[in-house]
Design an enzyme around this catalytic site. Structure first.
Site, PDB file in Angstrom:
ATOM      1  N   HIS A 247       0.012  30.446  17.416  1.00 41.27           N
ATOM      2  CA  HIS A 247      -0.177  29.496  16.024  1.00 41.27           C
ATOM      3  C   HIS A 247      -0.692  30.422  15.026  1.00 41.27           C
ATOM      4  O   HIS A 247      -0.342  30.017  13.910  1.00 41.27           O
ATOM      5  CB  HIS A 247      -1.243  28.376  16.552  1.00 41.27           C
ATOM      6  CG  HIS A 247      -0.638  27.595  17.516  1.00 41.27           C
ATOM      7  ND1 HIS A 247       0.575  26.807  17.498  1.00 41.27           N
ATOM      8  CD2 HIS A 247      -1.410  26.932  18.643  1.00 41.27           C
ATOM      9  CE1 HIS A 247       0.690  26.014  18.547  1.00 41.27           C
ATOM     10  NE2 HIS A 247      -0.637  25.952  19.184  1.00 41.27           N
TER      11      HIS A 247
ATOM     12  N   HIS B 101      -2.331  31.583  23.619  1.00 38.51           N
ATOM     13  CA  HIS B 101      -1.621  30.591  23.289  1.00 38.51           C
ATOM     14  C   HIS B 101      -2.051  30.444  21.522  1.00 38.51           C
ATOM     15  O   HIS B 101      -1.200  30.100  20.774  1.00 38.51           O
ATOM     16  CB  HIS B 101      -2.075  29.165  24.144  1.00 38.51           C
ATOM     17  CG  HIS B 101      -1.521  27.840  23.484  1.00 38.51           C
ATOM     18  ND1 HIS B 101      -0.299  27.493  23.853  1.00 38.51           N
ATOM     19  CD2 HIS B 101      -1.860  27.003  22.411  1.00 38.51           C
ATOM     20  CE1 HIS B 101       0.164  26.623  23.481  1.00 38.51           C
ATOM     21  NE2 HIS B 101      -1.079  26.044  22.432  1.00 38.51           N
ATOM     22  N   GLU B 102      -3.392  30.438  21.520  1.00 40.31           N
ATOM     23  CA  GLU B 102      -3.789  30.259  20.048  1.00 40.31           C
ATOM     24  C   GLU B 102      -3.403  31.237  19.059  1.00 40.31           C
ATOM     25  O   GLU B 102      -3.158  31.167  17.671  1.00 40.31           O
ATOM     26  CB  GLU B 102      -5.152  29.740  19.906  1.00 40.31           C
ATOM     27  CG  GLU B 102      -5.877  28.624  20.675  1.00 40.31           C
ATOM     28  CD  GLU B 102      -5.014  27.502  20.171  1.00 40.31           C
ATOM     29  OE1 GLU B 102      -4.785  27.447  19.211  1.00 40.31           O
ATOM     30  OE2 GLU B 102      -5.046  26.486  21.231  1.00 40.31           O
TER      31      GLU B 102
END
Length: 501
Positions: A21, A17-18
């Protein structure tokens, strides 16, 4: 070992997920100060050219901290150009969206090798009710339901929801590896009473005639935890009504779904190397109960839970089924090859066997597509179903309709623990579901979540007016406090479920 699985899985899911980003921030030349897995004090860190990569104590989340993201003033003009809020709204929108998008895509990618290697679990048929639409359509025990009305049957609820409409249904089943289409017309079945009597005396037979002398048998529900006298056409039963469940009249086709088979997947020891059951043994009878499939195992487990002096009764119209509880030593008849063997085992030991994961074979095998294109299609549709189900569960949670479908960190640890006892396929499936769910959860339009930040970016793109970054961060901070309270509430629910509250 479960704790290790839990930490590794959660860390991997958060990292994906990170990473979304991080990569999009780098793509748009935003300076990333920290890439962190977990919250709280630092365990260790590695300093890169611009970014510090760190692992924190509590693996319940993560973050990518970008320059200027907290609305702080940046004096250096060159550095200011690398800050998050120096970028146009559409770039900030994509940076924020990338996290949930990577999570969801990772789940989709993971489902494909699962489907190719192990196939996909589809509902199997365990019992066919005599005289039912299912029997008339020649459905059989062991058939696998592939689809109903064109919808892939990833879950039994998909089948039930279509049947409940009361309209003709088109089933595609798999029998002996081949697909077959059938058309059935659901039939309305009367309401069902399911209840448990403690200190039960007597033997029921035929139709229920009266309850404590009242010929309106629907009043039975009013006597929970009270002594009742039930008059049947063929006898009288007395006892304390401890549990009562009424299932309303509904459309059915006359099938029950399969779960586990009464066949042992591995050797079962009692103590000191003494075999009780061997791999391949089939349970065919326990005391007076014939065991053929999953529904029989469900009834057996209920009997073992009740104890000897209790009686469980199921009434559907004029159809009566009843069983007495079991305790102490019980007689188990098994089939081993061509031999029939009788064993006496403690009811508590047999109950423990039924509660232990991965001891019994599955009732029906997983469906493994022969065509790779079908495998891809099924994999994508399975992920679509997980995504929509997660979104529906979150909607119901915030409407306070169903909280049982939402789990937190404690509940997640339990799910991973159960999966780890079953095998690699179960673990990978849980990982895929978790990462898709994480992506959907982060798209909720709540401050502090990615969805809340996406809303701010969208509003700015539409109105062409930017909210003061410091004001926005105050809103996100308040949202973070709300999320922490919500996290504690869900954790409380998890613990309550574990304790049976």
């Amino acid at each position: 070992m479960v704790i290790v699985y839990f930490i590794l899985i959660l860390t991997g899911v958060i990292m994906v997920h990170e990473l979304g980003h991080y990569l999009f921030a780098r793509l748009f030349k935003v300076k990333v100060l920290e890439f962190a897995i977990g919250f709280g004090p630092k365990i260790f860190s590695v300093k890169g050219r611009e970014t510090t990569f760190r692992l924190n104590v509590f693996p319940i989340g993560g973050y990518v901290r970008m320059l200027g993201e907290e609305g702080e003033e940046i004096a250096d003009e060159e550095e200011k150009e690398k800050s998050f809020y120096a970028k146009p709204a559409w770039q900030r929108f994509l940076i924020t969206l990338a996290g949930p998008l990577f999570s969801i895509l990772a789940g989709y990618l993971l489902f494909l090798p699962i489907t190719l290697n192990w196939g996909i679990a589809l509902p199997g048929i365990d019992e066919v009710v005599p005289g039912s639409p299912a029997e008339e359509a020649e459905l059989r025990r062991g058939d696998v339901v592939y689809s109903i009305n064109g919808k892939i049957a990833f879950d039994t609820s998909i089948i039930s929801n279509e049947i409940q409409k009361g309209l003709p249904v088109e089933l595609v089943i798999i029998r002996n590896g081949e697909k077959k289409s059938l058309r059935l017309i659901p039939r309305m079945y009367p309401e069902t009473y399911e209840f448990v009597l403690e200190s039960a005396e007597g033997t029921p037979s035929g139709k229920l005639v009266s309850v404590n002398g009242n010929r309106d048998t629907s009043v039975l529900k009013e006597f929970v935890n009270e002594y009742v006298v039930l008059e049947f056409e063929g006898g009288t039963v007395k006892g304390i009504l401890k549990q009562f469940n009424e299932i309303p009249a509904r459309y059915m086709i006359g099938i029950s779904f399969s779960g586990l088979a009464p066949v042992f997947k591995k050797d079962i020891y009692f103590k000191e190397g003494l075999f009780v059951f061997k791999k391949g043994d089939r349970i065919v009878r326990v005391e007076d109960q014939e065991i053929e499939g999953w529904q029989d195992l469900v009834v057996l487990y209920q009997r073992l839970t009740l104890g000897k002096d209790a009686m469980m009764v199921s009434l559907q119209g004029n159809d009566l089924e009843w069983w007495r509880g079991l305790s102490g030593s019980v007689r188990v008849v098994i089939k081993r090859g061509d031999s029939t063997i009788e064993k006496n085992v403690e009811a508590s030991f047999l109950k423990n066997i039924l509660e232990t994961p991965d001891l019994l074979e599955m009732g029906v095998p997983r469906y493994k597509p022969k065509n790779p294109l079908e495998a891809v299609n099924l994999s994508v549709k399975a992920c679509n179903y997980v995504l929509l189900t997660t979104a529906s569960s979150l909607k119901n949670f915030f409407r306070n309709v169903q909280t049982g479908q939402i789990v937190g960190v404690v509940g997640l640890a339990g799910v991973i623990s159960a999966a780890s006892k079953t095998g690699l396929e179960a673990v990978l499936t849980v990982v895929a579901v978790i990462t898709i769910s994480l992506g959907v959860l982060n798209l909720l339009p709540l401050p502090a979540l990615d969805g809340g930040r996406i809303i701010f970016s969208l509003v700015e793109m539409i109105t062409r007016k930017r909210l003061n970054p410091q004001v926005e961060n105050i809103i996100h901070f308040l949202g973070f406090i709300f999320l922490m309270i919500l996290f504690l509430y869900i954790t409380f629910l998890d613990i309550g479920r574990m304790m049976g509250i």
